[in-house]
Design an enzyme around this catalytic site. Structure first.
Site, PDB file in Angstrom:
ATOM      1  N   HIS A 108       0.841  -1.195   0.000  1.00 54.89           N
ATOM      2  CA  HIS A 108       0.000   0.000   0.000  1.00 54.89           C
ATOM      3  C   HIS A 108       0.878   1.248   0.000  1.00 54.89           C
ATOM      4  O   HIS A 108       1.833   1.314   0.785  1.00 54.89           O
ATOM      5  CB  HIS A 108      -0.919   0.003   1.231  1.00 54.89           C
ATOM      6  CG  HIS A 108      -1.844   1.171   1.244  1.00 54.89           C
ATOM      7  ND1 HIS A 108      -2.921   1.272   0.387  1.00 54.89           N
ATOM      8  CD2 HIS A 108      -1.844   2.311   1.976  1.00 54.89           C
ATOM      9  CE1 HIS A 108      -3.547   2.413   0.613  1.00 54.89           C
ATOM     10  NE2 HIS A 108      -2.913   3.076   1.566  1.00 54.89           N
ATOM     11  N   ASP A 140      -6.510  -8.484   5.473  1.00 55.09           N
ATOM     12  CA  ASP A 140      -7.639  -9.123   6.131  1.00 55.09           C
ATOM     13  C   ASP A 140      -8.919  -8.659   5.439  1.00 55.09           C
ATOM     14  O   ASP A 140      -8.851  -8.073   4.357  1.00 55.09           O
ATOM     15  CB  ASP A 140      -7.628  -8.837   7.641  1.00 55.09           C
ATOM     16  CG  ASP A 140      -7.782  -7.359   7.984  1.00 55.09           C
ATOM     17  OD1 ASP A 140      -8.115  -6.544   7.096  1.00 55.09           O
ATOM     18  OD2 ASP A 140      -7.555  -7.016   9.160  1.00 55.09           O
ATOM     19  N   ALA A 141     -10.071  -8.887   6.059  1.00 52.76           N
ATOM     20  CA  ALA A 141     -11.330  -8.558   5.402  1.00 52.76           C
ATOM     21  C   ALA A 141     -11.614  -7.055   5.357  1.00 52.76           C
ATOM     22  O   ALA A 141     -12.534  -6.621   4.676  1.00 52.76           O
ATOM     23  CB  ALA A 141     -12.484  -9.289   6.082  1.00 52.76           C
TER      24      ALA A 141
END
Length: 195
Positions: A108, A140-141
């Site tokens: 990122h 993760d989600a």
């Protein structure tokens, strides 16, 4: 250590990984490279390097759930030890995350938890910070919320535009991704040797 790399664009981070593997500086096998749409330069780079490629075209599925199921199945077929999201601009489902639990790595272009989402560079400039950078983390989600593995700062210079800043971040991001994969590969090898 087998990896599958997911890309949406030019694949400049991917190219850094390919170069490091070919130079013997990174002990991983790039099992495959996947894209979410046809015609990406990242897939072309991979094919030119003799790496398996596949496309799970988001636009050809009735809905996001069907696309996620197809992507999960296609990636799982390569039995990766780690899945690398490298400029992959699609949010995957919790089912995808669960299928590769603790094995889905993301890059990122900001110092998370600051400036998550698709416009990290633009958001950092708009906020007026003097330092931003890049992060490698376990996905993760959530959106850019997973555990951070490594970060490196990049100063914002007077006159920076989104494009000039992003180019400087990409240089650092490539190096950080390769070094993170090298560390993970060393841990993987050490763990296998203990078995």
């Amino acid at each position: 250590m087998r990896i599958v790399v997911l890309v949406s664009g030019t694949g400049s981070n991917l190219q850094a990984v390919i170069d490091a593997v070919q130079a013997g500086e990174l002990d991983v096998e790039i099992a495959a490279v996947a894209a979410d749409r046809p015609g990406t330069y990242g897939v072309e780079r991979s094919a030119a390097a003799g790496i398996d490629t596949f496309v799970v075209d988001f636009k050809t599925y009735a809905d996001r759930a069907a696309w996620n199921a197809a992507l999960t199945e296609a990636v799982a077929a390569y039995q990766p030890d780690i899945v690398v999201s490298s400029g992959f601009m699609r949010i995957v489902s919790p089912e995808f995350i669960d299928a590769f639990d603790g094995k889905y790595l993301n890059t990122h272009p900001a110092l998370l938890p600051s400036f998550p989402g698709a416009h990290g560079v633009r958001d950092a400039l708009a906020y007026g910070v003097k330092v931003t950078g890049c992060t490698v983390h376990w996905a993760d989600a959530g959106v850019d919320t997973g555990p951070i593995i490594a970060q490196e700062a990049v100063a914002i210079e007077n006159g920076d535009t989104e494009e000039t800043l992003h180019e400087r971040i990409k240089i650092v991001e490539r190096r950080l991704l390769v070094s993170t994969l090298a560390s993970l590969a060393a841990e993987y090898t050490a763990a296998r040797n203990r078995v």
